[in-house]
Structures are given as C-alpha cells and as structure tokens.
Design a protein around this motif. Structure first.
Motif, PDB file in Angstrom:
ATOM      1  N   TYR A   1       0.831  -1.205   0.000  1.00 28.51           N
ATOM      2  CA  TYR A   1       0.000   0.000   0.000  1.00 28.51           C
ATOM      3  C   TYR A   1       0.868   1.258   0.000  1.00 28.51           C
ATOM      4  O   TYR A   1       0.672   2.158  -0.818  1.00 28.51           O
ATOM      5  CB  TYR A   1      -0.936   0.006   1.210  1.00 28.51           C
ATOM      6  CG  TYR A   1      -1.794   1.245   1.262  1.00 28.51           C
ATOM      7  CD1 TYR A   1      -2.969   1.328   0.523  1.00 28.51           C
ATOM      8  CD2 TYR A   1      -1.418   2.356   2.017  1.00 28.51           C
ATOM      9  CE1 TYR A   1      -3.744   2.471   0.541  1.00 28.51           C
ATOM     10  CE2 TYR A   1      -2.195   3.498   2.037  1.00 28.51           C
ATOM     11  CZ  TYR A   1      -3.346   3.550   1.297  1.00 28.51           C
ATOM     12  OH  TYR A   1      -4.107   4.703   1.308  1.00 28.51           O
ATOM     13  N   ILE A   2       1.832   1.323   0.907  1.00 26.60           N
ATOM     14  CA  ILE A   2       2.679   2.524   1.015  1.00 26.60           C
ATOM     15  C   ILE A   2       3.503   2.722  -0.248  1.00 26.60           C
ATOM     16  O   ILE A   2       3.622   3.848  -0.746  1.00 26.60           O
ATOM     17  CB  ILE A   2       3.563   2.445   2.280  1.00 26.60           C
ATOM     18  CG1 ILE A   2       2.682   2.593   3.526  1.00 26.60           C
ATOM     19  CG2 ILE A   2       4.657   3.504   2.259  1.00 26.60           C
ATOM     20  CD1 ILE A   2       3.403   2.354   4.840  1.00 26.60           C
ATOM     21  N   ILE A   3       4.047   1.650  -0.805  1.00 28.47           N
ATOM     22  CA  ILE A   3       4.835   1.781  -2.032  1.00 28.47           C
ATOM     23  C   ILE A   3       3.972   2.317  -3.168  1.00 28.47           C
ATOM     24  O   ILE A   3       4.374   3.224  -3.896  1.00 28.47           O
ATOM     25  CB  ILE A   3       5.489   0.430  -2.412  1.00 28.47           C
ATOM     26  CG1 ILE A   3       6.633   0.130  -1.441  1.00 28.47           C
ATOM     27  CG2 ILE A   3       5.997   0.447  -3.851  1.00 28.47           C
ATOM     28  CD1 ILE A   3       7.223  -1.250  -1.579  1.00 28.47           C
ATOM     29  N   ARG A   4       2.764   1.781  -3.326  1.00 24.59           N
ATOM     30  CA  ARG A   4       1.874   2.268  -4.393  1.00 24.59           C
ATOM     31  C   ARG A   4       1.523   3.735  -4.206  1.00 24.59           C
ATOM     32  O   ARG A   4       1.492   4.507  -5.163  1.00 24.59           O
ATOM     33  CB  ARG A   4       0.599   1.442  -4.454  1.00 24.59           C
ATOM     34  CG  ARG A   4       0.826   0.083  -5.051  1.00 24.59           C
ATOM     35  CD  ARG A   4      -0.455  -0.680  -5.141  1.00 24.59           C
ATOM     36  NE  ARG A   4      -0.169  -2.036  -5.553  1.00 24.59           N
ATOM     37  CZ  ARG A   4      -0.987  -2.770  -6.257  1.00 24.59           C
ATOM     38  NH1 ARG A   4      -2.164  -2.303  -6.620  1.00 24.59           N
ATOM     39  NH2 ARG A   4      -0.664  -3.992  -6.599  1.00 24.59           N
ATOM     40  N   ARG A   5       1.232   4.132  -2.983  1.00 27.70           N
ATOM     41  CA  ARG A   5       0.878   5.533  -2.725  1.00 27.70           C
ATOM     42  C   ARG A   5       2.069   6.451  -2.972  1.00 27.70           C
ATOM     43  O   ARG A   5       1.905   7.538  -3.533  1.00 27.70           O
ATOM     44  CB  ARG A   5       0.357   5.701  -1.303  1.00 27.70           C
ATOM     45  CG  ARG A   5      -0.945   4.958  -1.026  1.00 27.70           C
ATOM     46  CD  ARG A   5      -2.081   5.438  -1.890  1.00 27.70           C
ATOM     47  NE  ARG A   5      -2.408   6.799  -1.522  1.00 27.70           N
ATOM     48  CZ  ARG A   5      -3.258   7.573  -2.150  1.00 27.70           C
ATOM     49  NH1 ARG A   5      -3.900   7.143  -3.188  1.00 27.70           N
ATOM     50  NH2 ARG A   5      -3.478   8.796  -1.736  1.00 27.70           N
ATOM     51  N   LEU A   6       3.257   6.048  -2.573  1.00 29.45           N
ATOM     52  CA  LEU A   6       4.445   6.867  -2.789  1.00 29.45           C
ATOM     53  C   LEU A   6       4.783   7.005  -4.267  1.00 29.45           C
ATOM     54  O   LEU A   6       5.340   8.011  -4.697  1.00 29.45           O
ATOM     55  CB  LEU A   6       5.646   6.290  -2.040  1.00 29.45           C
ATOM     56  CG  LEU A   6       5.610   6.445  -0.522  1.00 29.45           C
ATOM     57  CD1 LEU A   6       6.758   5.676   0.118  1.00 29.45           C
ATOM     58  CD2 LEU A   6       5.671   7.915  -0.122  1.00 29.45           C
ATOM     59  N   GLN A   7       4.437   6.007  -5.040  1.00 26.47           N
ATOM     60  CA  GLN A   7       4.696   6.051  -6.480  1.00 26.47           C
ATOM     61  C   GLN A   7       3.532   6.670  -7.245  1.00 26.47           C
ATOM     62  O   GLN A   7       3.515   6.655  -8.467  1.00 26.47           O
ATOM     63  CB  GLN A   7       4.961   4.633  -7.009  1.00 26.47           C
ATOM     64  CG  GLN A   7       6.236   4.038  -6.475  1.00 26.47           C
ATOM     65  CD  GLN A   7       6.422   2.587  -6.905  1.00 26.47           C
ATOM     66  OE1 GLN A   7       5.477   1.917  -7.319  1.00 26.47           O
ATOM     67  NE2 GLN A   7       7.642   2.120  -6.799  1.00 26.47           N
ATOM     68  N   CYS A   8       2.543   7.213  -6.521  1.00 22.18           N
ATOM     69  CA  CYS A   8       1.365   7.852  -7.110  1.00 22.18           C
ATOM     70  C   CYS A   8       0.617   6.898  -8.043  1.00 22.18           C
ATOM     71  O   CYS A   8       0.075   7.309  -9.065  1.00 22.18           O
ATOM     72  CB  CYS A   8       1.740   9.139  -7.843  1.00 22.18           C
ATOM     73  SG  CYS A   8       2.464  10.382  -6.773  1.00 22.18           S
ATOM     74  N   ARG A   9       0.611   5.627  -7.673  1.00 22.18           N
ATOM     75  CA  ARG A   9      -0.142   4.637  -8.436  1.00 22.18           C
ATOM     76  C   ARG A   9      -1.471   4.410  -7.742  1.00 22.18           C
ATOM     77  O   ARG A   9      -1.597   4.536  -6.531  1.00 22.18           O
ATOM     78  CB  ARG A   9       0.643   3.326  -8.524  1.00 22.18           C
ATOM     79  CG  ARG A   9       1.888   3.486  -9.374  1.00 22.18           C
ATOM     80  CD  ARG A   9       2.774   2.282  -9.448  1.00 22.18           C
ATOM     81  NE  ARG A   9       2.108   1.003  -9.370  1.00 22.18           N
ATOM     82  CZ  ARG A   9       2.704  -0.078  -8.880  1.00 22.18           C
ATOM     83  NH1 ARG A   9       3.937  -0.006  -8.424  1.00 22.18           N
ATOM     84  NH2 ARG A   9       2.061  -1.219  -8.842  1.00 22.18           N
TER      85      ARG A   9
END
Length: 106
Positions: free
Chosen positions: A42-50
């Motif tokens: 979740y955090i990785i996707r949000r940080l990558q604006c995905r």
C-alpha cells in the motif's frame, strides 16, 4: 536479515522507516485494511502515485464492516459532525469509494 523478492523479481533488502503521530498511524492502518493490500505494498503504491485497486475479498469485507461499525458508534456519540472530525469524514469517504468500487459504480 531476510531477503524478499518483489513482483518483478527484484530483491527487497532495503528498509525504509519514518515517524508519524498516533492519529497518522491509525489512518494509515485504516487505509491499508480497506485496501486489502499489505502495508508495504500500500505505502509503495501511494508513494509512487499509483492507484490502489481494491480487490473484493473476505478480508476487505470484514475491514469495511468493522470500520462502518466504528463510524456508526462515533456518529451516535457525536451530536453533530464538525470540522474537528476530519479523520472520521475521511474514513467515511474512503469506505464509500471502496464500496462503490466493489459494486462497479463510478
């Protein structure tokens, strides 16, 4: 240290951490539980604006049910919803979007 592969076959051996408030931690945990993803994904996707695409599952249903019960209890406690309840309003909006997405509505 345990080594892990991501979905592209890359080693995930770098640890990233940050500090947040109790309220921020609860909000992140709420968003993660409603997404059905792991906290890391979740955090990785949000940080990558995905986009975070929620896949319906028993785990997501249970998270939605529990959040709605918590919100219902909080609304019963409040006489009126004011600007001081931004986190509650955000949770309601997130749950509504998730439920609409599960139903296939835009």
């Amino acid at each position: 240290m345990e080594k892990r592969l991501d979905y592209k076959g890359r080693w995930r051996n770098k640890t990233v951490a940050f500090h947040g408030s109790e309220e921020e931690g609860k909000l992140i945990d709420r968003c993660v539980s409603l997404s059905g993803l792991t906290k890391q994904d979740y955090i990785i996707r949000r940080l990558q604006c995905r986009d975070v695409v929620v896949q319906g599952s028993p785990r997501v249903y249970k998270a939605l049910r529990n959040q709605m019960a918590e919100i219902y209890g909080e609304l019963k406690r409040l006489e009126k919803c004011s600007g001081e309840n931004d986190e509650l309003l955000y949770a309601i909006q997130l749950i509504a979007q998730t439920m609409n997405g599960l139903k296939g509505e835009n």
